[in-house]
Structure formats: C-alpha cells, structure tokens
Design an enzyme around this catalytic site. Structure first.
Site, PDB file in Angstrom:
ATOM      1  N   ASP A   1       1.020  -1.106  -0.049  1.00 46.50           N
ATOM      2  CA  ASP A   1       0.054   0.094  -0.188  1.00 46.50           C
ATOM      3  C   ASP A   1       0.995   1.129  -0.141  1.00 46.50           C
ATOM      4  O   ASP A   1       1.818   1.134   0.704  1.00 46.50           O
ATOM      5  CB  ASP A   1      -0.773  -0.111   1.061  1.00 46.50           C
ATOM      6  CG  ASP A   1      -1.802   1.066   1.457  1.00 46.50           C
ATOM      7  OD1 ASP A   1      -2.721   1.130   0.687  1.00 46.50           O
ATOM      8  OD2 ASP A   1      -1.328   2.172   2.149  1.00 46.50           O
TER       9      ASP A   1
ATOM     10  N   GLU B   1       1.201  -1.000  -5.132  1.00 43.89           N
ATOM     11  CA  GLU B   1       0.248   0.080  -5.587  1.00 43.89           C
ATOM     12  C   GLU B   1       0.905   1.214  -6.247  1.00 43.89           C
ATOM     13  O   GLU B   1       1.615   1.902  -5.480  1.00 43.89           O
ATOM     14  CB  GLU B   1      -0.623   0.367  -4.198  1.00 43.89           C
ATOM     15  CG  GLU B   1      -1.721   1.339  -4.795  1.00 43.89           C
ATOM     16  CD  GLU B   1      -2.192   2.109  -3.561  1.00 43.89           C
ATOM     17  OE1 GLU B   1      -1.537   2.581  -2.736  1.00 43.89           O
ATOM     18  OE2 GLU B   1      -3.258   2.710  -3.715  1.00 43.89           O
TER      19      GLU B   1
HETATM   20  C1  GLC Z   1      -3.834   3.384  -0.307  1.00 41.69           C
HETATM   21  C2  GLC Z   1      -5.095   2.791  -0.093  1.00 41.69           C
HETATM   22  C3  GLC Z   1      -6.381   3.579   0.261  1.00 41.69           C
HETATM   23  C4  GLC Z   1      -5.834   4.269   1.752  1.00 41.69           C
HETATM   24  C5  GLC Z   1      -4.388   4.978   1.616  1.00 41.69           C
HETATM   25  C6  GLC Z   1      -3.935   5.285   2.832  1.00 41.69           C
HETATM   26  O1  GLC Z   1      -3.863   4.169  -1.476  1.00 41.69           O
HETATM   27  O2  GLC Z   1      -5.426   1.950  -1.417  1.00 41.69           O
HETATM   28  O3  GLC Z   1      -7.378   3.141   0.479  1.00 41.69           O
HETATM   29  O4  GLC Z   1      -6.669   5.268   2.173  1.00 41.69           O
HETATM   30  O5  GLC Z   1      -3.607   3.983   0.885  1.00 41.69           O
HETATM   31  O6  GLC Z   1      -3.439   4.151   3.581  1.00 41.69           O
END
Ligand code: GLC
Length: 601
Positions: free
Chosen positions: A254, A322
């Site tokens: 993430d 991500e």
């Molecule tokens: C990432 C997650 C998102 C979250 C963010 C902060 O982008 O996919 O849902 O709010 O991280 O943790």
C-alpha cells in the site's frame, strides 16, 4: 576372386565416405536448427515456447476482497474473515486463483483499516488470528492463494510505537517524522513547509506533548513511519516475515510512493493546474514527498524476506505494488524483485471508450515491458469508481472479457463479476474520511463509499450480506435482481456465468503465455489474436465493440489469417445467437458492448 575382393574394398570405402557426408549433413542441420531456435527466441523474448510451468501468480486471476463489505458472519453489519472463508466456494466457481484481502489488522478504522494499530494482529471486528489461519488453511486446500495488504508507509496514531514516540521514549522517538516547525509573529507554531496531505490540507500535525510537528501523507491519524531509521526498516521486515509465517502467499504493498520524503524540507513547487484550491493535494507537485529512489532498497529488503520462505518450500511469493505511474516509471519495480500494478485501465481509460484508446494503453504496456516483466492489469479497486459507473453498464461484460483475455495477470475488484453498480450516499451517511474532509459541497468528488457497498449475494434482506439490522453502508437497491444466486442459477447466460467461463478459458496456455497480436482497431473496435507461434494448439480471435454504433468488418486477413472460426464465448448481449456457431471473419458485425472469443479454424 581378386576382382570380387576389389569390389568389396571399393564398397567399404564408399560406405565410409557416405557415413562422413552423413555426419557432416547432420552437423550442419543441427547448427541450422539451433540458429533457427535462437532466432525465434529473439523474436519472442518472453519465451512463449518455454514449456516450464509459470509461477502461480502468472496463471491465476487475482480477486480483491474488501473484507468490510464482503460477508458478515456475526451480524454486526460489517464483513469479517469468517465471512470470507464461508465464500471460498464462490472463488472456486468464478475461477480465481488468488484472493487479495484489503486490511483486516487491528485498527481504529479512521481510514477503514489502512490505519493500523497492530501490524501483527487481526481487529476483533474482523475476527482473530486463528480465523486468518483457518482462512489460509481452507483456501490452500482448494488451491487458492492468499495475498495480504501490507501498509508500510504509516501506522495508526494509536499504535504503541507512535504513543511511545510522542513521549520521546527510546528507541521509538525516531520511528516517525518529527520536525520543530516555525513560529509566527505571535509565537504560534506553523508547519515547517507547504507539504500537503493526499486527503487535503497540511501534512504536518502539531503534537502538544512533544512540542513538534509530525508528518502524515494521509490522515492526521496516520503518522508516516521514518524509513531512514534502520530500526523501522527491521520492524517492517519482521511484519512481512510474520504474515509469511502465517501462510500468506504474497502481499500487495500500500501507498509505497509516499515511503520517503526529502530531508531538507524544501517547499514543493506549485502544479499550476487550473481550478485547484490550495487545500487540495493536486495544488502542488510532489517531487520531494513521493517516488524517491530510496524506496528501491526497502522493497529489495522485503523481497529478501519473502525469498527466505520461497527457498524453503519452492512456492513463489508474489509482491505487487500499488502505483499509478506510467509504464516507463513503474517498470523499475521489477528490478527490486516486485511487480507493479498496471492501473492504466483504471486511471488512463476515460469514457467514452474507444478501441483505439484501449489498444494504445495495452500496447504501451507490452512494448515497454522489460525482459523480466509480467503485466498485472487492474480494472478497478476500493479507491476508484466502478466500471459500470465510469463507462456504462452495457460495457461491463466486454471489459471483463478484455481483462481476462489479455496477456498478463488480471485483477478484479469484488462485485465486478456481477456488474455491481455504485450506491448513492448522502453527506450525512458518508463514512469515508476523504469525502468528509471536503464537506457537503464537494464530498461526492472524493468519497469512496459508493463503490464499497456490501457484496450482493442473494435476494434476501441486505442481499444476504448480513443478518444484522443494518449494514455499515447501504446495499444497492438493485440487489434483488443483481446478485450472485440469481446470476448463477439463471438459465440465460449472465455476467457472472460469463466471468466464470472466461476465467476457466484463461487456464488455456494460449491465454497465459501466448502472444497477443492486434487486429482491426478503430473508434468502435478492438480485436486481437492470441496464439503460441510454432505450436499446433488452437488460436483465438477476440473482438469487441466498445463504441456507440454498429460495426461490420473484415477480420480475415493477418494476423487472424483465417476465413472462419467457432464462437466459444460471447457477451450476454450476443451469446444466444452465436454460441458454438461457425462464423465468417470477413463480415462480422458487432453492436456496442458486444464481445466474442472465436476459436480460429
Ligand atoms: C492506499 C489505499 C487507500 C488508503 C491509502 C492510505 O492508497 O489503497 O485506500 O486510503 O493508501 O492508507
């Protein structure tokens, strides 16, 4: 007698000569074949003729479960791990080989689990660590892999590390990013620079106890960890080890882009994008707070931990990142021992759809892919709008067909297999902190609630998601008709049945390792051939109409190079007319939203 002996001698010499000539020819032939083989390999750097088995994550469909919204086993209105375990049969039915679970860790739920207060435990709301172990166990029995969500950039402000850091306790005092800040003319503390949070407003939060600011890229309740501190690096490596020990087969990482910030705290320059207020993240460029090169070594460290497990049992561990970057930027992740998500179909693709645009997005992935690369295509996730809302419900089947027939691993967000639609949420009902931050006037631009609504299982109350009195977000009112049970039992092909059939078809090696050659492409049409060159396995022709008008074309030339084929799959709009029928490729007509997979004859 003498002449007879002579003849025999000549005969023997001839034989010897012939044998030598034969050897020479064999030698030349072998060399030629080797040369040919090398030439073919050079044309196909991805070694399509390679018969070695592919790693599981190259042959699996990945399915993202947002546990809060998937299945509630204890009637509290919130989905949980036992609920996920109870749906393993659904994963089997739709043919997914790996499930990525969004966070289920201990959390005050300010950002619905992406604010972790204990990286090594399950939040009671989602169950227990034993429930997780049981899920892994049961999933593995069915041959399904589990990918956990790893949230390294920040913890919750309720994490023990942060609490101790606030008190200046060693060694935690330097676990987060603390700075003194400046003072205004009245002596009031002001943030050290102009850095903005992704969710809006300054990224610096004043802490009265420490009399310092801490940095947080997301919510104030999500303080950023300090990855320049080797202790933090060690702790997070241990977290990876912990979940690998609990049987995880991989992890989705993430918010990696935000892992490091420059140390000199220079102000970020303005983006100068029109119409963006100073409060909003896009008001600035983010060259000092995102995508810093230091990230590489950290990812390599996690890979090393995962490799400890891989080398023990020989089963590959998958790390997917991500990132929303363009291919030329995200491809660096392969070099760190990980795979970047390809979000081009999530953020790059805009309505109205055209064949030309989709082709450009897919083609750039293939052209720019490094030798060791493998695409992981995503069509949606818990942070982005649903397919039906972005492009129109009439394209859902075709887009699922596209995702499942491309070369590369497909990743599907829960509910897309039944074409779930977004719910309407009032400001008062809004749960997502991002939406709340922008107030009643702009919350709809930012709130992620509409696509996080409960999974629609059947026609019973609350779509069979919960037996409780109210689910945490409203169920979409179309649930009585659009649900798993109805779509599974329908005698007419449904979105769900098509999804399951396509996932099965993807088990054909042609869809896993075969090459993809684009054919006719225009505003309406996207089409391609999937084949393994030099082999006699079936070749497939995949064709879509993503446009707004009917389109008739001749597809029989190269690369299909065939006049006819048999339709083996088609979108629901079309299936009854064409299934298992032989069709001519020279004048094939498709209406908007139609898609077909044709086995070439
Ligand atoms: C990432 C997650 C998102 C979250 C963010 C902060 O982008 O996919 O849902 O709010 O991280 O943790």
């Amino acid at each position: 007698m003498g002449s007879a002996i002579k003849i025999k001698r000549v005969d023997f010499r001839t034989k010897a000569v012939l044998f030598v000539v034969f050897l020479a020819i064999l030698f030349v032939l072998l060399h030629y074949l080797r040369w040919m083989h090398t030439a073919v390999q050079a044309q196909n750097p991805r070694k399509m003729s390679d018969k070695r088995p592919l790693e599981w994550w190259k042959t699996s469909v990945i399915y993202q479960v947002y546990p809060r919204s998937y299945m509630d086993s204890n009637a509290d209105g919130i989905g949980d791990i036992k609920g996920v375990t109870s749906k393993l049969e659904h994963f089997e039915y739709i043919g997914v080989g790996a499930v990525w679970l969004s966070p289920y860790y201990k959390s005050p739920m300010k950002d619905f689990g992406y604010d972790v207060s204990d990286f090594r435990d399950v939040d009671p709301m989602f169950g227990t660590l034993q429930d997780f172990d049981e899920l892994v166990n049961q999933a593995h029995k069915r041959g399904i892999k589990i990918i956990v969500d790893f949230v390294p950039n920040h913890s919750s402000d309720k994490h023990e590390w942060f609490q101790k850091s606030c008190r200046g306790e060693k060694p935690y005092d330097d676990y987060y990013i603390w700075r003194d800040g400046k003072r205004d003319k009245d002596g009031k503390p002001i943030p050290p620079n102009n850095w903005l949070s992704v969710f809006g407003g300054t990224a610096w939060r004043w802490h009265e106890g420490r009399k310092q600011f801490y940095y947080s890229a997301f919510l104030p309740e999500q303080p950023d960890l300090n990855f320049r501190n080797p202790e933090v690096v060690r702790e997070m490596n241990d977290v990876v080890r912990f979940w690998m020990q609990h049987g995880a087969d991989g992890m989705r990482v993430d918010a990696l882009e935000q892992l490091f910030e420059t140390e000199d705290l220079k102000d970020e320059p303005r983006s100068n994008l029109p119409g963006i207020p100073p409060f909003q993240h896009e008001y600035l460029k983010h060259s000092f707070t995102t995508k810093l090169p230091e990230i590489g070594d950290i990812v390599r460290g996690w890979r090393k931990v995962m490799d400890e497990f891989e080398s023990k049992d020989g089963s590959s561990r998958f790390m997917v990142i991500e990132t929303y970057e363009a291919p030329e930027d995200r491809n660096r992740f392969y070099g760190y021992g990980s795979n970047p998500f390809n979000m081009d179909l999530v953020d790059g693709l805009k309505a109205p759809l055209t064949g030309t645009h989709i082709r450009a997005l897919v083609e750039q992935e293939y052209i720019k892919l490094p030798e060791q690369g493998w695409p992981t295509f995503v069509m949606g996730n818990h942070d982005r709008k649903r397919v039906s809302s972005k492009f129109g419900a009439e394209y859902v089947d075709a887009l699922n067909m596209l995702l499942l027939t491309l070369r590369g691993t497909p990743c599907t967000y829960y509910g897309e297999e039944i074409g779930m639609q977004e719910i309407k949420v009032t400001f008062e009902q809004t749960q997502d902190p991002w939406g709340k931050n922008f107030g009643p006037d702009r919350y709809q631009e930012f709130s992620r609630d509409p696509w996080r609504s409960p999974m629609q299982w059947d026609s019973s109350k609350h779509a069979g998601f919960t037996k409780g009195s109210s689910p945490w977000l409203p169920v979409h009112p179309d649930y009585t008709m659009r649900n798993v049970k109805v779509q599974r039992e329908s005698p007419q092909q449904t979105t769900l049945q098509l999804y399951a059939a396509l996932a099965k078809l993807r088990q054909d090696p042609v869809f896993q390792r075969g090459e993809l050659l684009f054919s006719v492409t225009d505003d309406n049409i996207l089409s391609y051939v999937r084949q393994i060159p030099g082999s006699d396995v079936s070749r497939y022709f995949v064709v879509f109409n993503f446009g707004k008008t009917k389109s008739k074309n001749d597809y029989s030339g190269a690369p299909a190079s065939s006049a006819k084929g048999v339709v083996i799959q088609a979108t629901c709009s079309l299936i009854d007319r064409v299934k298992d029928k032989e069709v001519g490729l020279n004048d094939l007509e498709l209406a908007p939203g139609d898609g077909m997979v044709i086995k070439l004859l």
